[in-house]
Design a protein around this motif. Sequence first.
Motif, PDB file in Angstrom:
ATOM      1  N   MET A 285       9.381  10.949 -11.724  1.00 44.29           N
ATOM      2  CA  MET A 285      10.390   9.926 -11.472  1.00 44.29           C
ATOM      3  C   MET A 285      11.456  10.431 -10.505  1.00 44.29           C
ATOM      4  N   THR A 286      11.864  11.683 -10.671  1.00 43.75           N
ATOM      5  CA  THR A 286      12.835  12.270  -9.746  1.00 43.75           C
ATOM      6  C   THR A 286      12.288  12.279  -8.325  1.00 43.75           C
ATOM      7  N   TYR A 287      11.020  12.687  -8.197  1.00 42.16           N
ATOM      8  CA  TYR A 287      10.388  12.719  -6.871  1.00 42.16           C
ATOM      9  C   TYR A 287      10.318  11.316  -6.257  1.00 42.16           C
ATOM     10  N   LEU A 288       9.920  10.325  -7.040  1.00 46.22           N
ATOM     11  CA  LEU A 288       9.773   8.966  -6.522  1.00 46.22           C
ATOM     12  C   LEU A 288      11.117   8.362  -6.124  1.00 46.22           C
ATOM     13  N   ASP A 294      14.762   8.023   0.614  1.00 47.84           N
ATOM     14  CA  ASP A 294      14.486   8.524   1.960  1.00 47.84           C
ATOM     15  C   ASP A 294      13.770   7.465   2.808  1.00 47.84           C
ATOM     16  N   LEU A 295      12.817   6.748   2.217  1.00 48.90           N
ATOM     17  CA  LEU A 295      12.092   5.709   2.966  1.00 48.90           C
ATOM     18  C   LEU A 295      13.012   4.566   3.383  1.00 48.90           C
ATOM     19  N   LYS A 296      13.913   4.185   2.500  1.00 48.21           N
ATOM     20  CA  LYS A 296      14.845   3.107   2.838  1.00 48.21           C
ATOM     21  C   LYS A 296      15.784   3.524   3.961  1.00 48.21           C
ATOM     22  N   LYS A 297      16.206   4.776   3.938  1.00 48.77           N
ATOM     23  CA  LYS A 297      17.057   5.269   5.024  1.00 48.77           C
ATOM     24  C   LYS A 297      16.298   5.249   6.351  1.00 48.77           C
ATOM     25  N   LYS A 298      15.043   5.701   6.316  1.00 50.09           N
ATOM     26  CA  LYS A 298      14.237   5.697   7.539  1.00 50.09           C
ATOM     27  C   LYS A 298      14.004   4.269   8.044  1.00 50.09           C
ATOM     28  N   ILE A 316       5.229  -1.872  15.541  1.00 48.96           N
ATOM     29  CA  ILE A 316       4.766  -2.724  14.450  1.00 48.96           C
ATOM     30  C   ILE A 316       3.978  -1.920  13.417  1.00 48.96           C
ATOM     31  N   ILE A 317       3.147  -0.993  13.930  1.00 46.41           N
ATOM     32  CA  ILE A 317       2.361  -0.138  13.031  1.00 46.41           C
ATOM     33  C   ILE A 317       3.272   0.749  12.192  1.00 46.41           C
ATOM     34  N   LYS A 318       4.307   1.328  12.818  1.00 48.16           N
ATOM     35  CA  LYS A 318       5.233   2.195  12.092  1.00 48.16           C
ATOM     36  C   LYS A 318       5.989   1.392  11.027  1.00 48.16           C
ATOM     37  N   ARG A 319       6.418   0.178  11.373  1.00 48.67           N
ATOM     38  CA  ARG A 319       7.119  -0.652  10.402  1.00 48.67           C
ATOM     39  C   ARG A 319       6.216  -0.982   9.209  1.00 48.67           C
ATOM     40  N   LYS A 320       4.974  -1.286   9.506  1.00 50.20           N
ATOM     41  CA  LYS A 320       4.021  -1.605   8.452  1.00 50.20           C
ATOM     42  C   LYS A 320       3.787  -0.419   7.531  1.00 50.20           C
ATOM     43  N   GLU A 321       3.699   0.776   8.103  1.00 46.16           N
ATOM     44  CA  GLU A 321       3.498   1.980   7.300  1.00 46.16           C
ATOM     45  C   GLU A 321       4.679   2.230   6.365  1.00 46.16           C
ATOM     46  N   LEU A 322       5.901   2.045   6.885  1.00 43.95           N
ATOM     47  CA  LEU A 322       7.081   2.241   6.056  1.00 43.95           C
ATOM     48  C   LEU A 322       7.142   1.204   4.939  1.00 43.95           C
ATOM     49  N   GLU A 323       6.834  -0.040   5.258  1.00 42.27           N
ATOM     50  CA  GLU A 323       6.857  -1.098   4.257  1.00 42.27           C
ATOM     51  C   GLU A 323       5.802  -0.876   3.174  1.00 42.27           C
ATOM     52  N   THR A 324       4.622  -0.445   3.602  1.00 39.44           N
ATOM     53  CA  THR A 324       3.549  -0.169   2.638  1.00 39.44           C
ATOM     54  C   THR A 324       3.913   0.990   1.726  1.00 39.44           C
ATOM     55  N   GLU A 327       6.554  -0.123  -0.757  1.00 35.02           N
ATOM     56  CA  GLU A 327       5.974  -1.008  -1.763  1.00 35.02           C
ATOM     57  C   GLU A 327       5.197  -0.226  -2.826  1.00 35.02           C
ATOM     58  N   SER A 328       4.374   0.741  -2.382  1.00 36.92           N
ATOM     59  CA  SER A 328       3.584   1.524  -3.335  1.00 36.92           C
ATOM     60  C   SER A 328       4.477   2.417  -4.191  1.00 36.92           C
ATOM     61  N   THR A 329       5.540   2.967  -3.595  1.00 35.78           N
ATOM     62  CA  THR A 329       6.464   3.815  -4.354  1.00 35.78           C
ATOM     63  C   THR A 329       7.210   3.006  -5.404  1.00 35.78           C
ATOM     64  N   GLU A 330       7.700   1.825  -5.021  1.00 38.79           N
ATOM     65  CA  GLU A 330       8.396   0.961  -5.971  1.00 38.79           C
ATOM     66  C   GLU A 330       7.459   0.488  -7.079  1.00 38.79           C
ATOM     67  N   LYS A 331       6.208   0.276  -6.718  1.00 35.74           N
ATOM     68  CA  LYS A 331       5.218  -0.135  -7.712  1.00 35.74           C
ATOM     69  C   LYS A 331       4.999   0.968  -8.743  1.00 35.74           C
ATOM     70  N   GLU A 332       4.942   2.217  -8.296  1.00 33.88           N
ATOM     71  CA  GLU A 332       4.743   3.326  -9.225  1.00 33.88           C
ATOM     72  C   GLU A 332       5.980   3.550 -10.097  1.00 33.88           C
TER      73      GLU A 332
END
Length: 419
Positions: A285-288, A294-298, A316-324, A327-332
């Motif tokens: 949980m600390t890591y996530l 960090d992802l939100k700042k980026k 567009i690809i970079k934005r998609k990678e950050l959003e994905t 999303e996966s981190t928040e899901k976990e």
Amino acid sequence: MSLRAEIHAFSSWSSVKLSPVMTTDNILHSITQGNTMKIFLESVTGECPKRLGSLDGLTESQKVTRSEWFISALKNKEKIPPMLRVNLEMFAKGSKTHVLTVLWQLVCNDIKSMWKFSRVMQSNNDIIVLAEPFVLGPHTIYRSDEISLFHLDKDGMSITRKLKKKSTYSYSQYLKRMITSQLESTGEPGCQDIIQSWDDLLNNRIWCGLINSFLPGTFTTEVLLNDRWSINLALKVATKMFKINCLVDSEDLSQGDSSAISAFLTWFFLCGFQLRQAMAVVRRMTYLQEKITDLKKKYSAWQDSQDSTKLEVCDIIKRKELETSMESTEKEIDWLSRVYDIEACTIWKEEALEEQEKVRRVITQKMKDRFDIITLTRYLIFIDQPFKALVQSLYRPRQSDPDPLILYQSGIILHYMQF
């Protein structure tokens, strides 16, 4: 074979089943007293006949009837063999032979379940460790038993163990293999491949190594003598770290039979695996949380630096990678919060670390009482290179150490200052 060892071992294991409602110092007496039988049955089967209440104030005949309900419920849930013959009158009187025969069958069930989970719990990957809550432990650190399909990929599924139907291993042998693999996962020197018989459990390196496997850095085996004091200290520390009653000491380990030792080791691994999972919950949980921050700042910095009307394909690809990734981190994070009690895990971890600090102070004081202390400096004595290398290899400083004490095998503790 010692009756004392059997009572201590099976009572310690029973306390796991009775937790958090109660503990017991003698399961032979308490099984037919109060609500012990009801709580025990609810813990093992997940349900209990409404008519099975407190046994206090009942006649011997009524206790025999409650014992029959208890045994029948266990057989109906396939927790004990249907053909197991139990003298109900002797069981109701707390007969060692009849009560421990039933409890041994339940211990065997736990050994089978632990064997299935052992490789998962010995994994260095927290994602695998947390994929499924270990519900057999004494504490409620989970909110639901939901399995994360997001975590259990092919590699995660293949890591679990199975009991072969035609296996020639006894339950004792499964426990010995679990101990060996647990010690191998720590890399503790001199602990591998030494569990050949239960007599080997009188080696303090075994217990120090096992505790270090659940909470690294608790013991430094090089500075402890292989005696009863060290073994009893390790068992006492395990009791406090696991926060569950344990009565077994070095005398019980030396006098107990195979079933008693197996029952105690089942207690140890049930508690240890759950502590391992609680530590992994806090760590993950600390890591996530750090990762999502960090992802939100980026993502915010990327948005500020881009003109939304002039985005290229790479942007567009970079934005998609950050959003994905967000999303996966928040899901976990959501899954961990939904399945595990993060606050309970955090509290347990903090209490375990406090006990770790306490035992280090106890060992330091013991070393001061047992050995002479001589302070050596480079200006007072010439130390040749081999001796200097020995001292440096023994000295492994930690920030929490009150004094940098070194145990020299001749019986001298050196204050290592500067060579």
